[in-house]
Design a protein around this motif. Sequence first.
Motif, PDB file in Angstrom:
ATOM      1  N   LEU A 196       0.856  -1.179   0.000  1.00  0.00           N
ATOM      2  CA  LEU A 196       0.000   0.000   0.000  1.00  0.00           C
ATOM      3  C   LEU A 196       0.896   1.234   0.000  1.00  0.00           C
ATOM      4  O   LEU A 196       1.935   1.265   0.671  1.00  0.00           O
ATOM      5  N   ARG A 197       0.496   2.251  -0.745  1.00  0.00           N
ATOM      6  CA  ARG A 197       1.266   3.494  -0.849  1.00  0.00           C
ATOM      7  C   ARG A 197       0.344   4.675  -0.596  1.00  0.00           C
ATOM      8  O   ARG A 197      -0.790   4.692  -1.073  1.00  0.00           O
TER       9      ARG A 197
ATOM     10  N   ASP B  37      -2.523   4.144  -3.361  1.00  0.00           N
ATOM     11  CA  ASP B  37      -2.168   3.385  -4.544  1.00  0.00           C
ATOM     12  C   ASP B  37      -1.692   2.035  -4.032  1.00  0.00           C
ATOM     13  O   ASP B  37      -1.256   1.922  -2.877  1.00  0.00           O
ATOM     14  N   GLU B  38      -1.803   1.024  -4.829  1.00  0.00           N
ATOM     15  CA  GLU B  38      -1.204  -0.263  -4.481  1.00  0.00           C
ATOM     16  C   GLU B  38      -0.098  -0.495  -5.496  1.00  0.00           C
ATOM     17  O   GLU B  38      -0.321  -0.403  -6.699  1.00  0.00           O
ATOM     18  N   ILE B  39       1.090  -0.752  -5.008  1.00  0.00           N
ATOM     19  CA  ILE B  39       2.238  -0.918  -5.886  1.00  0.00           C
ATOM     20  C   ILE B  39       2.772  -2.333  -5.777  1.00  0.00           C
ATOM     21  O   ILE B  39       2.510  -3.043  -4.803  1.00  0.00           O
ATOM     22  N   GLU B  40       3.490  -2.722  -6.765  1.00  0.00           N
ATOM     23  CA  GLU B  40       4.108  -4.044  -6.806  1.00  0.00           C
ATOM     24  C   GLU B  40       5.611  -3.868  -6.602  1.00  0.00           C
ATOM     25  O   GLU B  40       6.266  -3.149  -7.349  1.00  0.00           O
ATOM     26  N   LEU B  41       6.143  -4.505  -5.562  1.00  0.00           N
ATOM     27  CA  LEU B  41       7.590  -4.539  -5.353  1.00  0.00           C
ATOM     28  C   LEU B  41       8.114  -5.750  -6.107  1.00  0.00           C
ATOM     29  O   LEU B  41       7.778  -6.888  -5.749  1.00  0.00           O
ATOM     30  N   PRO B  42       8.883  -5.539  -7.162  1.00  0.00           N
ATOM     31  CA  PRO B  42       9.371  -6.684  -7.936  1.00  0.00           C
ATOM     32  C   PRO B  42      10.260  -7.593  -7.085  1.00  0.00           C
ATOM     33  O   PRO B  42      11.032  -7.115  -6.248  1.00  0.00           O
ATOM     34  N   THR B  43      10.141  -8.879  -7.304  1.00  0.00           N
ATOM     35  CA  THR B  43      10.960  -9.851  -6.571  1.00  0.00           C
ATOM     36  C   THR B  43      11.612 -10.816  -7.549  1.00  0.00           C
ATOM     37  O   THR B  43      11.151 -10.986  -8.679  1.00  0.00           O
ATOM     38  N   THR B  44      12.676 -11.442  -7.066  1.00  0.00           N
ATOM     39  CA  THR B  44      13.306 -12.538  -7.798  1.00  0.00           C
ATOM     40  C   THR B  44      13.531 -13.672  -6.800  1.00  0.00           C
ATOM     41  O   THR B  44      13.627 -13.437  -5.592  1.00  0.00           O
TER      42      THR B  44
ATOM     43  N   VAL C  90       6.486  -0.541   8.866  1.00  0.00           N
ATOM     44  CA  VAL C  90       6.209  -1.964   9.068  1.00  0.00           C
ATOM     45  C   VAL C  90       5.503  -2.087  10.410  1.00  0.00           C
ATOM     46  O   VAL C  90       6.093  -1.820  11.456  1.00  0.00           O
ATOM     47  N   ARG C  91       4.233  -2.471  10.381  1.00  0.00           N
ATOM     48  CA  ARG C  91       3.409  -2.551  11.591  1.00  0.00           C
ATOM     49  C   ARG C  91       3.566  -3.939  12.205  1.00  0.00           C
ATOM     50  O   ARG C  91       3.155  -4.933  11.620  1.00  0.00           O
TER      51      ARG C  91
ATOM     52  N   PHE D  63       2.925  -3.583   5.640  1.00  0.00           N
ATOM     53  CA  PHE D  63       3.839  -2.464   5.450  1.00  0.00           C
ATOM     54  C   PHE D  63       3.233  -1.490   4.466  1.00  0.00           C
ATOM     55  O   PHE D  63       2.471  -1.865   3.581  1.00  0.00           O
ATOM     56  N   VAL D  64       3.550  -0.201   4.673  1.00  0.00           N
ATOM     57  CA  VAL D  64       2.982   0.872   3.865  1.00  0.00           C
ATOM     58  C   VAL D  64       4.104   1.830   3.476  1.00  0.00           C
ATOM     59  O   VAL D  64       4.892   2.246   4.333  1.00  0.00           O
ATOM     60  N   LEU D  65       4.166   2.174   2.209  1.00  0.00           N
ATOM     61  CA  LEU D  65       5.092   3.191   1.733  1.00  0.00           C
ATOM     62  C   LEU D  65       4.370   4.529   1.819  1.00  0.00           C
ATOM     63  O   LEU D  65       3.362   4.741   1.144  1.00  0.00           O
TER      64      LEU D  65
END
Length: 129
Positions: free
Chosen positions: A4-5, A17-24, A70-71, A93-95
């Motif tokens: 969540l942003r 906004d809802e964002i996607e944190l890219p992962t590998t 980070v709650r 967690f929220v940005l």
Amino acid sequence: MKCLRIYATPDGESHFDEIELPTTKRSVHPDALPFDVTASYPASRVRITHIPAGVREVSWHTVPEPVLTVRLDGSVEYETSDGEIRHVPAGSFVLVEDTHGKGHLSRHSPEAQTVIWISLPNGLELTQS
């Protein structure tokens, strides 16, 4: 990984906004199964905040710099200046990037809470979902 942003537009209004944190997939040590891991992001400081029981609403406010919260326990309800409300439970967690304008409201659950604040002065390079 979704996040969540809260951000402000140039006119100073805050929004979600809802964002996607890219992962590998990466192994964190040689014998480990791979995990979904984000990129490393520069942080300038980490703070741990204890919000006492009974603190309910924090008036309209902004953050001095982008921060990833980070709650660890408790919950919060955020309201942006456009009137939208989101409930954020423990473990989330929220940005928060509304560094200017009207800001957002925070309504805390009645119990004491612990929140980790990670300051990200350069923000994050993110892919919008």
